[in-house]
Enzyme design. Structure first.
Site, short mmCIF file in Angstrom:
data_model
loop_
_atom_site.label_atom_id
_atom_site.label_comp_id
_atom_site.label_asym_id
_atom_site.label_seq_id
_atom_site.Cartn_x
_atom_site.Cartn_y
_atom_site.Cartn_z
N GLY A 40 0.82 -1.20 0.00
CA GLY A 40 0.00 0.00 0.00
C GLY A 40 0.86 1.25 0.00
O GLY A 40 2.09 1.17 -0.11
N GLU A 75 14.11 -0.47 -5.64
CA GLU A 75 13.69 -1.66 -6.37
C GLU A 75 13.26 -1.36 -7.80
O GLU A 75 13.25 -2.23 -8.66
CB GLU A 75 12.55 -2.36 -5.62
N ARG A 118 12.85 6.19 -2.40
CA ARG A 118 14.19 5.97 -2.97
C ARG A 118 14.14 5.97 -4.50
O ARG A 118 15.07 6.42 -5.16
CB ARG A 118 14.77 4.65 -2.44
N SER A 169 8.07 4.07 4.51
CA SER A 169 8.56 3.45 5.75
C SER A 169 8.84 4.46 6.85
O SER A 169 8.51 4.24 8.02
CB SER A 169 9.84 2.65 5.45
N LYS A 226 4.67 0.67 -9.64
CA LYS A 226 4.72 2.12 -9.39
C LYS A 226 6.14 2.58 -9.08
O LYS A 226 6.44 3.77 -9.21
CB LYS A 226 3.74 2.52 -8.29
N ASP A 239 -0.62 3.90 -3.77
CA ASP A 239 0.83 3.78 -3.68
C ASP A 239 1.52 4.61 -4.75
O ASP A 239 2.60 5.17 -4.54
CB ASP A 239 1.23 2.31 -3.80
#
Length: 313
Positions: A112, A257, A231, A116, A167, A220
């Site tokens: 979602g 990622e 990031r 963090s 995304k 998201d």
């Protein structure tokens, strides 16, 4: 509601794993952490835990599974995957890898609009837990639901997972957009056109198109593409500032990622003939084939067409 206390094992002690652990602890669950760099054995951490949460990076998923396969891992343990990414060798998602490795275990996807660092500060947020096993998903929902963390359930794990994964590639493009100071109009156009691209990929892979309009898709997408805490956004912003990818990644706190996902996604799109114009320009940019300016120009020069010609849900 009087919710029973559980032992919860969390694999991965990065910011995301730690934040999830804090939420579970605040809900009076007994949380045990494991990291491949830590002193605790994996067996001791998961042995008594009915809930095992994987918050490792994408590259850590398969090695972690290999370690668990060496243990006596009962089929009644619920596996929760909170990793966003695609495996470069098989193009599979984390939940698909976990389910293949442990076919008898319930696998739940948690995804979602969950930055963090905001979660770690206790700021309000919402997420989705999705599984083909609704009972398992509802148990995970109970473990994490709190007055600052709203948890929803659905039965589309692949769609929920792909929303959070795809995304990240768009977030790189969004960072480029802001880094080049292209304005709010351009960014709105980018995100609006990104959504049908995500849906096109997701439905091709068996997801429900509706899922992408929910928290794990559109939610998201908005959060990650509009925050310097992301990031992946930082990668795009740095590229727009003239930095090299190696330079950006070297100074990045954690893993972006979206860089690996872009590579895997283009490999998949080429094999399956899926149109991914935004992801393709991001991929070319990451490989140093084009400049940020050329990437934007390529998207603006695409053939004219009706707005909804490529959105079929």
């Amino acid at each position: 509601m009087n919710i029973p206390s559980y032992i919860v094992a969390i694999l991965g002690t990065g910011v995301w794993g730690s934040a999830l652990g804090t939420i579970a602890k605040n809900n009076n669950h007994d949380v045990h952490f494991w990291s491949h760099r830590g002193d605790k054995s994996l067996e001791s951490v998961v042995k008594e835990a009915p809930i095992v949460i994987s918050a490792v990076s994408m590259k850590g998923v398969i090695p972690t599974i290999a370690k668990l396969k060496q243990l006596n891992f009962p089929s009644d343990k619920i596996i929760v995957t909170a990793t966003k990414g695609l495996d470069p060798e098989t193009t599979r998602t984390p939940s698909q890898i976990w389910q293949t490795a442990f076919p008898e275990n319930p696998v739940v996807v948690l995804s979602g609009p969950n930055l963090s660092k905001e979660i770690a500060k206790g700021l309000p947020a919402a997420t989705v837990v999705a599984s083909n096993n609704l009972t398992a998903a509802e148990k995970v929902q109970e473990i994490f639901a709190s007055d600052t963390f709203r948890v929803y359930v659905n039965e589309d794990p692949i769609g929920t997972e792909l929303g959070g994964t795809l995304k990240n590639v768009i977030a790189i493009a969004s960072g480029v957009c802001d880094g080049m100071k292209l304005g709010t109009n351009a960014k709105a156009a980018l995100l609006t056109r990104a959504l049908p691209e995500m849906i096109r990929i997701g439905t091709h892979l068996g997801a429900s198109g509706e899922t992408f309009f929910g928290l794990s898709g559109l939610g998201d997408l908005i959060a990650t593409c509009d925050s310097s805490l992301s990031r992946n956004y930082q990668v795009g912003y740095g590229l727009a500032q003239g930095k090299t990818l190696d330079e950006i990644l070297e100074n990045l706190e954690g893993t972006a990622e979206g860089v690996n996902t872009a590579n895997v996604l283009i490999k998949m799109a080429d094999l399956e003939a899926i149109a991914v114009p935004i992801a393709r320009q991001v991929h070319r940019l990451l490989r140093g084939k084009i400049t940020p300016q050329e990437a934007i120009q390529a998207l603006m020069e695409r053939d004219l067409k009706p707005e909804f010609c490529d959105l079929d849900i």
